[in-house]
Design a protein around this motif. Structure first.
Motif, short mmCIF file in Angstrom:
data_model
loop_
_atom_site.label_atom_id
_atom_site.label_comp_id
_atom_site.label_asym_id
_atom_site.label_seq_id
_atom_site.Cartn_x
_atom_site.Cartn_y
_atom_site.Cartn_z
N LYS A 2 0.87 -1.19 -0.02
CA LYS A 2 0.18 0.26 0.00
C LYS A 2 0.73 1.24 -0.25
O LYS A 2 0.47 2.10 -0.56
CB LYS A 2 -0.96 0.08 1.07
CG LYS A 2 -1.95 1.21 1.25
CD LYS A 2 -2.88 1.24 2.35
CE LYS A 2 -3.83 2.47 2.54
NZ LYS A 2 -3.64 3.34 1.44
N HIS A 5 2.40 1.57 -3.60
CA HIS A 5 1.14 1.97 -4.26
C HIS A 5 0.93 3.52 -4.17
O HIS A 5 0.77 4.31 -5.29
CB HIS A 5 -0.24 1.21 -4.18
CG HIS A 5 -1.18 1.61 -4.99
ND1 HIS A 5 -2.23 2.59 -4.72
CD2 HIS A 5 -1.53 1.34 -6.26
CE1 HIS A 5 -2.97 2.66 -5.66
NE2 HIS A 5 -2.66 1.84 -6.78
N SER A 9 1.67 6.44 -7.06
CA SER A 9 0.12 7.21 -7.58
C SER A 9 0.47 8.77 -7.09
O SER A 9 -0.11 9.69 -8.01
CB SER A 9 -0.89 6.83 -6.59
OG SER A 9 -2.11 7.38 -6.94
#
Length: 130
Positions: A2, A5, A9
């Motif tokens: 996470k 990511h 992002s």
């Protein structure tokens, strides 16, 4: 995963925002394609064309306008500085829980363990960032 990511992002979002800021001063997509070229898109005309088309797309323009209107409606501004809230949260909540549960004043063993965890967490974040 996470954490990785979220980092990827946010970097992609910032990159796209930088591209849009570079594109804005030009009078249209044709001028932006001919005159304004970022080094990273120098030999990739098809990607430059897609990007200029994306910035002219009606859906994109509606979203930009909606975001601007929403920003103007804000009544309260946060006082936590320029860093996003997601960066203020710990990337490793287990380390925070360890500190809350085990680390006590004058307990060198748990303080040293917690310091080691924090250092290793920083090393992981630096490796991911690079």
């Amino acid at each position: 995963m996470k954490c990785i990511h979220d980092l990827c992002s946010s970097r992609f979002t910032q990159w796209k925002s930088d591209l849009h800021k570079h594109y804005e001063p030009y009078d249209g997509p044709e001028v932006a394609l001919e005159v304004g070229c970022l080094i990273e898109l120098l030999d990739r005309r098809d990607e430059k064309e897609w990007l200029c088309g994306h910035f002219q797309d009606e859906k994109y323009l509606k979203k930009v306008k909606a975001n601007s209107i929403n920003r103007l409606k804000k009544k309260l501004l946060h006082r936590s500085g320029s860093r996003r809230f997601s960066y203020r949260r710990s990337k490793f909540p287990e380390i925070d829980i360890f500190k809350e549960v085990y680390v006590r004043p004058r307990d060198e063993l748990t303080e040293n363990l917690h310091s080691t965890m924090v250092e290793k967490g920083q090393i992981v974040l630096e490796e991911v960032a690079s």
